[in-house]
Design a protein around this motif. Structure first.
Motif, short mmCIF file in Angstrom:
data_model
loop_
_atom_site.label_atom_id
_atom_site.label_comp_id
_atom_site.label_asym_id
_atom_site.label_seq_id
_atom_site.Cartn_x
_atom_site.Cartn_y
_atom_site.Cartn_z
N ILE A 125 0.86 -1.18 0.00
CA ILE A 125 0.00 0.00 0.00
C ILE A 125 0.90 1.23 0.00
CG2 ILE A 125 -1.65 1.29 1.40
CD1 ILE A 125 -2.66 -1.48 2.39
N HIS A 126 0.56 2.23 -0.79
CA HIS A 126 1.35 3.46 -0.86
C HIS A 126 0.63 4.55 -0.06
CE1 HIS A 126 4.16 2.41 -4.22
NE2 HIS A 126 3.28 1.43 -4.28
N HIS A 127 1.40 5.25 0.77
CA HIS A 127 0.84 6.37 1.54
C HIS A 127 1.93 7.42 1.75
CE1 HIS A 127 -0.49 8.41 5.31
NE2 HIS A 127 -1.60 8.47 4.61
N ARG A 128 1.74 8.59 1.16
CA ARG A 128 2.64 9.72 1.31
C ARG A 128 4.11 9.37 1.07
NH1 ARG A 128 0.02 12.93 6.45
NH2 ARG A 128 -2.04 13.16 5.53
N GLY A 129 4.36 8.61 0.01
CA GLY A 129 5.73 8.30 -0.38
C GLY A 129 6.35 7.09 0.28
N VAL A 130 5.59 6.37 1.12
CA VAL A 130 6.12 5.18 1.80
C VAL A 130 5.27 3.98 1.39
CG1 VAL A 130 6.56 4.09 4.04
CG2 VAL A 130 6.94 6.54 3.75
#
Length: 134
Positions: A125-130
């Motif tokens: 899962i991608h969230h704010r660049g992580v």
């Protein structure tokens, strides 16, 4: 800090025991040790580990032998700060007693999707660049 706590307690008429306390923080930095010394060794390790780790260059572990000390919080904050500084970052939460990552991070799209890299593999899962996995 100890004096601030004592002042706070005294301002509320609390009794403060005269106890010395110390906080020690240690940080060590060293050059990373490669997982493999040669390209052949690297290829053999990737073959054993599977395709999911083929693009991983470095591992950073946050661990403790004690529960409830903030390991997941430190790891999450560290991941987002490294990402903010320009690093490609993935965070893997492998807490066997219950993952903390879903509590700490609320991605816009939490859906888990299958990967074509291999059976049983999923996209992070991608969230704010992580990139996140729990």
């Amino acid at each position: 800090v100890q004096q601030e706590i004592a002042n706070f307690a005294q301002s509320r008429d609390w009794t403060v025991a005269d106890v010395d306390s110390a906080v020690e923080v240690g940080v060590t930095a060293s050059r990373p040790v490669p997982l493999a010394q040669t390209a052949a060794e690297h290829a053999e390790i990737i073959k054993k580990l599977g395709p999911g780790l083929s693009n991983v260059g470095h591992f950073l572990a946050v661990y403790s032998c004690k529960g409830g000390v903030g390991k997941s919080t430190v790891a999450t904050n560290l991941a987002y700060e490294l990402s903010r500084l320009g690093a490609r970052v993935g965070l893997l939460d492998v807490d066997i007693y219950g993952p903390s990552l879903p509590v700490l991070v609320k991605p816009d799209d939490p859906a888990v999707r299958r990967s074509a890299k291999g059976s049983g593999m999923v996209h992070p899962i991608h969230h704010r660049g992580v990139k996140l996995m729990s």
